[in-house]
Scaffold this motif. Structure first.
Motif, short mmCIF file in Angstrom:
data_model
loop_
_atom_site.label_atom_id
_atom_site.label_comp_id
_atom_site.label_asym_id
_atom_site.label_seq_id
_atom_site.Cartn_x
_atom_site.Cartn_y
_atom_site.Cartn_z
N UNK A 184 -8.70 3.33 -11.36
CA UNK A 184 -10.18 2.34 -12.08
C UNK A 184 -9.17 1.29 -13.26
N UNK A 185 -8.36 1.81 -14.10
CA UNK A 185 -7.82 1.33 -14.77
C UNK A 185 -6.80 0.41 -14.81
N UNK A 186 -6.05 0.60 -14.00
CA UNK A 186 -4.57 -0.17 -12.59
C UNK A 186 -5.97 -1.35 -11.77
N UNK A 187 -7.03 -0.78 -10.94
CA UNK A 187 -7.62 -2.48 -10.87
C UNK A 187 -8.82 -2.97 -11.71
N UNK A 188 -8.63 -2.50 -12.41
CA UNK A 188 -9.38 -3.14 -13.64
C UNK A 188 -8.24 -4.42 -14.09
N UNK A 189 -6.84 -4.04 -14.35
CA UNK A 189 -5.68 -4.79 -14.49
C UNK A 189 -4.88 -5.70 -13.98
N UNK A 190 -5.51 -5.35 -12.22
CA UNK A 190 -4.25 -6.55 -11.79
C UNK A 190 -4.93 -6.43 -10.29
N UNK A 191 -6.11 -6.02 -10.45
CA UNK A 191 -7.35 -6.70 -9.76
C UNK A 191 -7.67 -6.35 -7.96
N UNK A 192 -6.49 -5.26 -8.25
CA UNK A 192 -6.06 -4.58 -7.16
C UNK A 192 -6.07 -2.83 -7.36
N UNK A 193 -5.53 -2.14 -5.76
CA UNK A 193 -6.01 -0.39 -6.63
C UNK A 193 -4.19 -0.04 -6.22
N UNK A 194 -3.85 0.82 -6.42
CA UNK A 194 -2.28 1.21 -6.82
C UNK A 194 -1.84 0.35 -5.57
N UNK A 195 -2.62 1.38 -4.34
CA UNK A 195 -1.76 1.40 -2.94
C UNK A 195 -2.23 0.06 -2.61
N UNK A 196 -2.70 -0.95 -2.55
CA UNK A 196 -2.69 -2.33 -2.61
C UNK A 196 -1.19 -3.02 -2.71
N UNK A 232 1.17 -1.80 -3.92
CA UNK A 232 2.42 -1.58 -3.37
C UNK A 232 2.53 -2.26 -1.84
N UNK A 233 1.77 -2.01 -1.11
CA UNK A 233 1.71 -3.17 -0.16
C UNK A 233 1.59 -4.09 0.09
N UNK A 234 1.55 -5.11 -1.41
CA UNK A 234 1.68 -6.42 -1.42
C UNK A 234 2.54 -6.72 -1.77
N UNK A 235 3.45 -6.26 -1.92
CA UNK A 235 4.99 -6.11 -3.01
C UNK A 235 6.11 -5.19 -2.25
N UNK A 236 5.39 -5.25 -1.67
CA UNK A 236 7.11 -4.33 -0.61
C UNK A 236 6.56 -4.47 1.04
N UNK A 237 7.76 -5.24 0.97
CA UNK A 237 7.58 -5.98 2.94
C UNK A 237 7.96 -5.82 3.40
#
Length: 448
Positions: A429-441, A443-448
């Motif tokens: 919850x805190x991570x999504x509040x900070x970055x706008x996405x979940x930790x899983x999302x 990771x997927x966005x930054x690892x191609x």
């Protein structure tokens, strides 16, 4: 009366120093230290009326200082402070003679009640006739500002009617100082050794003896300390070669000196002082203005020590422009040291957080690292950085988590624990509040 505040946390000392209007309780001189060993040396001088001290400090504790007061039969009244509520500490403090025991963070109302008790006990104790705040008393006589707490009658009522004279020994020291003190008849608090020479007051009856023994000593005309106008006339005439009249002294009422010193508003005080000083074109008016400001600083803060005050009064004020620079430099150096201390505390805490990001990092734990009560630490951190300490910890935890999501293949639940979150869902919850996405999302966005 003289108050000594002792705590190994600089911020706490400053907080306590400005917590009350101490003059309401007869306190005319405040000394502070974060070094408990130095505090013991100050107590040994026998001039401290009230000691406010933390109970737990490195090397010498508050209880040690209390025991020291008892062992040496000092007249100092003691108020103990503690961030710990264990009853055994309170018992020990009271058993050793502490008048009160207050828990941190100290409430203004509690401190007021404690001071009322202290003043009552001091009032029931016969005054120490040897005690005299020389600089404070002299300033109260030659200054226009009212300072009723400086009273020579507290030491010996007869001093008001004795005949004195000012003296000056340029570049004097060593044997000259010894001779003067031997001829002071117990009034050594009116003799000052400054970087520019010896100066002060001596009894008129000792003039002849001192002239015979000292070739380069100079004396003013004689006066009685109880006659304020005569004293300050001779002061300005003898030391600064200025003839003052009633109209000169009346000018100070238009100078708008602050009524109380607040370190956080020093920059405003400094600007106002420079503006007013720049408007003064007559040398004697500059002298008067600076003397009033020196009196204010000595009464309200610990920026100027006794030797500095004496050097300003007897020597430096003769060159008002240079004296102004000297006063401002003293205060700037103090502020610089205070800022450095606060910056160092913030740096220490931030470094500790970075190295222990997986741990609890409670305010209580961080307070122990900084040797500050958690409430004080929180206030100091907000004051220095503009953000809450808890918000900073959360930000650093999430920054570390975002890095681990990219640089490692660890599961999100493991990363959550590595950055100090035991509950995985709360971390997400805190991570999504900070970055706008979940930790899983993320990771997927930054690892191609």
């Amino acid at each position: 009366m003289r108050l000594l505040i002792v705590d190994d946390g600089f911020y706490i000392v400053e907080y306590l120093k400005h917590l009350l209007d101490w003059t309401k309780y007869g306190v005319d001189h405040i000394e502070t230290t974060t070094n408990s060993i130095e505090a013991k040396a100050i107590l040994d001088q026998g001039q401290t009326d009230i000691l406010i001290t933390d109970i737990r400090m490195p090397e010498v504790s508050g209880l040690d200082l209390l025991e020291h007061v008892n062992k040496h039969m000092l007249r100092t009244k003691v108020i103990i402070l503690s961030g710990y509520s264990q009853f055994d500490y309170a018992q020990s403090a009271i058993r050793l003679g502490a008048l009160d025991y207050l828990l941190k963070p100290v409430d203004k109302e509690d401190m007021e009640k404690a001071m009322q008790s202290v003043v009552k006990h001091i009032g029931e104790t016969p005054p120490d006739k040897e005690e005299l705040d020389g600089p404070g008393y002299l300033l109260s006589v030659i200054s226009e500002q009212q300072s009723p707490v400086h009273s020579v009658s507290h030491a010996d009522p007869s001093l008001n009617t004795l005949s004195f004279c000012f003296f000056q020994v340029p570049d004097g020291g060593g044997q000259a100082e010894i001779t003067l003190r031997d001829n002071s008849e117990g009034l050594e608090d009116f003799i000052w050794q400054t970087p520019s020479g010896l100066a002060g007051l001596v009894l008129t009856s000792r003039m002849g003896s001192l002239q015979d023994k000292m070739e380069h000593i100079h004396f003013s005309q004689s006066f009685e300390l109880g006659k304020k106008n005569t004293v300050r006339h001779h002061f300005y005439s003898f030391f600064h070669h200025e003839d003052m009249d009633a109209s000169d002294f009346a000018r100070w009422k238009d100078w708008n000196l602050p009524s109380k010193f607040d370190a956080t508003q020093w920059e405003l005080v400094r600007r106002n002082m420079l503006k007013k000083f720049a408007q003064l074109t007559v040398r004697k008016h500059k002298l008067l203005y600076l003397l009033e400001f020196v009196h204010f600083l000595y009464r309200e803060s610990n920026f100027l020590q006794s030797a500095e005050v004496a050097d300003l009064l007897f020597y430096q004020l003769s060159e008002p422009d240079a004296a102004l620079k000297s006063i401002l430099l003293s205060i700037s150096e103090w502020n610089k040291n205070a800022d450095c201390a606060n910056h160092q505390i913030v740096h220490t805490i931030q470094t500790y957080i970075a190295d222990h990001i997986s741990e609890g990092l409670s305010l209580e734990d961080l307070g122990k690292i900084a040797h500050l009560h958690p409430v004080y630490l929180s206030k100091l951190y907000k004051q220095e950085t503009g953000e809450n300490l808890s918000a900073y910890i959360s930000m650093k935890r999430l920054e570390k988590a975002s890095q681990l999501l990219i640089d490692s293949s660890l599961h999100v639940v493991d990363i959550s624990r590595l950055v100090g979150y035991k509950k995985n869902q709360y971390f997400i919850k805190l991570f999504k509040d900070q970055y706008g996405v979940t930790p899983y999302q993320y990771r997927r966005q930054h690892i191609k």
